[in-house]
Design an enzyme around this catalytic site. Sequence first.
Site, PDB file in Angstrom:
ATOM      1  CD  GLU A   1      66.513  19.821  74.575  1.00  0.00           C
ATOM      2  OE1 GLU A   1      66.255  19.271  73.479  1.00  0.00           O
ATOM      3  OE2 GLU A   1      66.044  20.924  74.895  1.00  0.00           O
TER       4      GLU A   1
ATOM      5  CG  ASN B   1      66.020  14.285  71.051  1.00  0.00           C
ATOM      6  OD1 ASN B   1      65.261  15.155  70.650  1.00  0.00           O
ATOM      7  ND2 ASN B   1      67.326  14.455  71.117  1.00  0.00           N
TER       8      ASN B   1
ATOM      9  NE  ARG C   1      60.821  18.652  68.912  1.00  0.00           N
ATOM     10  CZ  ARG C   1      60.594  18.831  70.210  1.00  0.00           C
ATOM     11  NH1 ARG C   1      59.465  19.325  70.616  1.00  0.00           N
ATOM     12  NH2 ARG C   1      61.507  18.520  71.079  1.00  0.00           N
TER      13      ARG C   1
END
Length: 146
Positions: A46, A50, A105
Amino acid sequence: MRNEMHLQFSALSQNESFARVTVAAFVAQLDPTLDELTEIKTVVSEAVTNAIIHGYENDPSGVVYISVIIEGHTVHLTIRDHGKGIENVEEARQPLFTAKPELERSGMGFTIMENFMDEVNIYSKVNEGTTVELIKHLTKSKALCN
């Protein structure tokens, strides 16, 4: 005992799995539970995603930095970029918030990190980048804690 590693790589989406596996291999020396290892791999995915998608906007000239420090039963992860930064960190931490809705997303990255880790700190400055600090206290640890 303290042990640490540092890693840096180009902001390419294919490097996300490399980062996840590398961090997992390093943390494996503590003999974490399968759930703990899965949670660590997920938060690395994650945070790196990002940095690549939001921080560098898929610009492969960007560099993602990861540091992992093991102290006793605790894993300290830091994922950092020098990308565009986050304008409003508190807003970005809200479930379902996404700055890139056109990419479909889910907006759950920070929520997942907060659910899987014991502590999550996010520091960001616009046009300077973002640092995500993650701390996980493992329940089962042998190798470095004797």
